[in-house]
Each structure stands twice: as structure tokens, then as C-alpha cells.
Design an enzyme around this catalytic site. Structure first.
Site, short mmCIF file in Angstrom:
data_model
loop_
_atom_site.label_atom_id
_atom_site.label_comp_id
_atom_site.label_asym_id
_atom_site.label_seq_id
_atom_site.Cartn_x
_atom_site.Cartn_y
_atom_site.Cartn_z
N ASP A 77 -21.49 8.65 -16.04
CA ASP A 77 -21.79 9.75 -15.13
C ASP A 77 -23.26 10.12 -15.32
O ASP A 77 -23.67 10.57 -16.40
CB ASP A 77 -20.87 10.95 -15.47
CG ASP A 77 -21.03 12.11 -14.49
OD1 ASP A 77 -22.14 12.27 -13.95
OD2 ASP A 77 -20.07 12.88 -14.32
N ARG A 125 -13.29 5.91 7.71
CA ARG A 125 -12.72 5.94 6.35
C ARG A 125 -13.17 4.70 5.57
O ARG A 125 -13.23 4.72 4.34
CB ARG A 125 -11.19 6.02 6.41
CG ARG A 125 -10.50 5.95 5.08
CD ARG A 125 -9.15 6.65 5.05
NE ARG A 125 -8.30 6.36 6.16
CZ ARG A 125 -7.62 5.21 6.35
NH1 ARG A 125 -7.72 4.23 5.46
NH2 ARG A 125 -6.86 5.04 7.41
N1 PLP Z 1 -19.77 15.25 -13.15
C1 PLP Z 1 -20.47 16.26 -13.66
C2 PLP Z 1 -21.39 16.00 -14.81
C3 PLP Z 1 -20.32 17.55 -13.15
O1 PLP Z 1 -21.03 18.56 -13.66
C4 PLP Z 1 -19.42 17.77 -12.07
C5 PLP Z 1 -19.20 19.11 -11.50
O2 PLP Z 1 -19.72 20.09 -11.98
C6 PLP Z 1 -18.71 16.68 -11.56
C7 PLP Z 1 -18.91 15.44 -12.12
C8 PLP Z 1 -17.72 16.86 -10.44
O3 PLP Z 1 -18.42 16.92 -9.22
P1 PLP Z 1 -17.87 17.68 -7.92
O4 PLP Z 1 -17.83 19.13 -8.24
O5 PLP Z 1 -18.85 17.28 -6.86
O6 PLP Z 1 -16.50 17.16 -7.65
#
Ligand code: PLP
Length: 407
Positions: A191, A66
Site C-alpha cells: 500500500d 464495468r
Molecule cells: N490505505 C490507507 C493507507 C488508508 O489510509 C486508507 C483510508 O484511510 C485506505 C487504504 C482505504 O481507502 P478508502 O478510504 O479510499 O477506501
């Protein structure tokens, strides 16, 4: 196997070479060339003093999965190099990393500024969970940089950016918004799932923490879930500490699949991007198509920003079909070389309407408020031959048009 370290000799080499070699180690048991899956919850010690020093981080090593795991550590080292970060921390999903990063750095009374167009799950954290914790959330119009800057100036502890956005493919000017955030001492999180480190390195543009859904392009085969955060050692220690306690650690089997996937990332992405541009160009010519979103199109509202801050325009195209959801229901089953599914970034082409994919967590009213039309379809372009993908889309659109005419 020792804790993975970032190999500085790789800095400056091409992205395909990095995808293959970054973070990899030698000296595996039996001379294995591939990172072993170390499937052990704990690591044993006969020397209590050494055990204690490892536990305190004073010696390299592993205690409990973990906290850290040798296979996961290789993935973390690989992503650190690809994202030009000092450190990385892997999670069990993209949402695992996004929620953990936000909960690590936000608490009661803090203010987060972001945009309306983030992925639907992220949007749910902003709309539902953070306000419940007493965090003030301000979501701005994604295309209105002045509004975002003005809101940052009014007070901001954390600026959260997703660019390109899912599924509208809007582009945020990272450098410009980082400058506004730094003026008020805000932490910036980005992101980078859609761009991947092949196209964009937000840390080099001033962002503090990069997050990825490794479920998408990094793993690349639609067969595993994962997430990863990258940033400075100091910030990643805080994120790691949160992960130790919330427990959303990545499984070593999943880490192995993501490591394997990353090796072909640059190669896959090259083919996918080339096809995506061809499909966007084609969609523009179609009478059944109301609008096309692709940052590589000159008419895209943020094309110039994309050109400045990205090395390519990505492999997702989205478009609005005339006739809304009724037309979407006719089109999708006609495609031969595509899954209709709620995922993206895999080797197979995947089509999905926003209603059942990126914004499935939102109500119709919420989608309308976010400007997500019911006819909006996302294509995650796969590695198939470009001509086959074009022909498939062409036949499906033609058959749909005929059916709509005859209705
Ligand atoms: N960030 C983006 C741009 C996404 O498109 C997604 C999911 O589609 C996520 C985060 C979330 O990722 P996960 O589905 O692996 O939890």
C-alpha cells in the site's frame, strides 16, 4: 478515443512533469485539452465481428464500463507511468482495491503474512474476512523485521506491506522483506498511499502489486473516492477479471477528478512535506506532547530505512497528546485552519484521532492490542502556509494547556 497507452517517452522525466503529462492523450473531440468524461455504460457496434474481437481483447476498444471505460483508462495509464508499472486497474475506493487484490490472489488454505499496523480497514480484512474464507493470517509486530522474516520462512503465499503505516508512520524495509518473500515464492503487495509515487515506487524495489487509496493524495481535494492497483500486465489482468465480476469499478466522473488531482500531486506534496517537517519539529518541543511520529525525524526508529527507500518523508505527522482523549477533545476544536475529519491527503489540513479515523472500525481492546493510544492524533498537513499552520497549532496547544491546568 482509443484505449490509453503508456507513453514510454515520458520515462526519465521529473515527477511534476509526469504528474501532468503521463497517460494524457491528444485527439479529443472539439480539440479539448482535457480528458473527456465518457459517461456511457456501454459502447455500441454495428459490426458484430469487431464487437466480438474487442470483447475478447483482440482489438482495442470499450464494451461496458464495468470492464473498462475511456476516462478510467487514462487514469490507469497515468498511474502506470507514475508507478513504473506495465498496467493498472482502478476501483471505486481504496478498500475496493485492497480487498479485490487480496481476494484475487488468496483462497482457502493459503497463508498471508503482514503487520499489525496496517490501516484499520485493511486490518479488518485480515482479522475478520480472510479467516472466514479459510485463509491463514499472520500479523507480525511492524517494527520486528526478524519476526516478519521468520514468519515468511514458515510459509507465505502473499506478503502484504503498508509503509509508512497509518497512523503510526512506521517504516518497513521493502527490499529486505521482498527478498524474504521471494525465497518462498510469495507475491508481495504494498500500500503506497502515504508515500505516493512521488516519494516511493515499491515496484522498483521488487514488490509485485502496488495499491493506492486514490481518495487521498492522488485526487488531493477530499472530494472523491477511488482506488488503484498497479503491476505487471499478467497480474493486472487477474485483478481486472476479479473487478469485472465483483463490480467495484471506478465511475468516469470520479476518474476525471482523480486525473485532475494528480496533475498537481508533485506540487502539492512538495509544500505539504515541507510543512510536515516543520510541524514535527515544533511538536517535539511541546510539553503537552508525549511523542511525535514522523519518518523525517532523526530519532524516528526507521529514519535510515526511510532515507534509503523514499525520496521524501511524507506529509503526515502523528503525535500522542498527554492527557489522552480528554486532552484531544479540548485541542481539536481550537484549531482554525483544519478540518477535524476522517480523511487525509487533501489540500486542507486535517486533524483526527486514531479512534475516530484510521482505527474507527476497531474496538478499544483491538486498538490497545495494536498499540494505538487514545491520545494519538494524526495530522494530514495541507497546502496552507507553513507559518499559519504552526501558529494555529501553537495557539491551540497553549489554550489546551491552560484549560487542563485550570481543571
Ligand atoms: N490505505 C490507507 C493507507 C488508508 O489510509 C486508507 C483510508 O484511510 C485506505 C487504504 C482505504 O481507502 P478508502 O478510504 O479510499 O477506501
Amino acid at each position: 478515443m482509443e484505449q490509453a497507452k503508456v507513453d514510454k517517452s515520458l520515462i526519465g522525466v521529473g515527477s511534476a512533469t509526469l504528474s501532468v503529462w503521463a497517460g494524457e492523450q491528444s485527439g479529443h473531440p472539439y480539440g479539448a485539452t482535457q480528458t473527456p468524461i465518457v459517461a456511457s455504460a456501454a459502447h455500441a457496434y454495428s459490426d458484430i465481428d469487431q464487437w466480438y474481437e474487442v470483447a475478447l481483447g483482440q482489438q482495442p476498444g470499450f464494451i461496458y464500463s464495468r470492464m473498462s471505460n475511456p476516462t478510467v483508462a487514462v487514469l490507469e495509464a497515468k498511474l502506470s507511468v507514475l508507478e513504473q508499472a506495465e498496467a493498472a486497474v482502478a476501483f471505486s475506493s481504496g478498500m475496493g482495491v485492497i480487498s479485490s487484490v487480496l481476494y484475487t490472489f488468496l483462497s482457502h488454505g493459503k497463508r498471508v503474512v503482514s503487520t499489525k499496523d496496517s490501516y484499520g480497514g485493511t486490518n479488518k480484512i485480515f482479522e475478520e474476512f480472510l479467516p472466514r474464507m479459510g485463509v491463514d493470517v499472520c500479523l507480525c509486530d511492524t517494527l520486528d523485521h526478524q519476526q516478519i522474516e521468520a514468519q515468511i520462512a514458515q510459509g507465505c503465499d502473499l506478503l502484504y506491506l503498508e509503509t509508512p503505516t497509518n497512523p503510526s508512520l512506521k517504516i518497513l524495509d521493502i527490499k529486505r522483506l521482498v527478498a524474504a518473500a521471494k525465497k518462498v515464492g510469495a507475491l508481495v503487495v504494498a500500500d503506497n498511499t502515504f508515500a505516493t509515487p512521488i516519494n516511493q515506487n515499491p515496484l522498483s524495489l521488487g514488490v509485485d502489486v502496488v495499491v493506492h487509496s486514490a481518495t487521498k493524495y492522488l485526487s488531493g481535494h477530499g472530494d472523491v473516492m477511488g482506488g488503484i492497483a498497479c503491476g505487471s500486465k499478467v497480474l493486472m489482468e487477474q485483478v481486472r477479471h476479479y473487478r469485472e465480476i465483483n463490480g467495484a469499478a471506478l465511475d468516469p466522473f470520479a476518474a476525471y477528478l482523480i486525473i485532475r488531482g494528480i496533475k498537481t500531486l508533485a506540487l502539492r506534496f512538495r509544500q505539504q512535506q515541507a510543512s510536515a517537517k516543520a510541524m514535527a519539529d515544533f511538536l517535539l518541543t511541546q510539553t503537552l506532547v508525549e511523542s511525535v511520529n514522523y519518518p523525517g525525524l532523526e530519532q524516528h526508529p526507521n529514519h535510515l530505512i526511510a532515507k534509503q527507500q523514499m525520496r521524501g518523508f511524507g506529509a503526515i505527522v502523528s503525535f500522542v497528546l498527554k492527557g489522552g482523549m480528554d486532552a484531544v477533545k479540548l485541542l481539536l476544536p481550537k484549531l482554525k485552519y483544519a478540518h477535524c475529519a476522517g480523511n487525509l491527503g487533501a489540500v486542507e489540513t486535517i486533524y483526527g484521532p486514531a479512534r475516530t479515523t484510521s482505527h474507527v472500525e476497531n474496538t478499544l481492546e483491538e486498538r490497545q492490542a495494536l498499540g494505538i493510544s487514545e491520545g494519538l492524533v494524526r495530522i494530514s498537513v495541507g497546502i496552507e502556509d507553513t507559518d499559519d499552520l504552526l501558529a494555529d497549532l501553537k495557539q491551540a496547544l497553549a489554550a489546551t494547556a491552560t484549560e487542563l491546568e485550570n481543571k
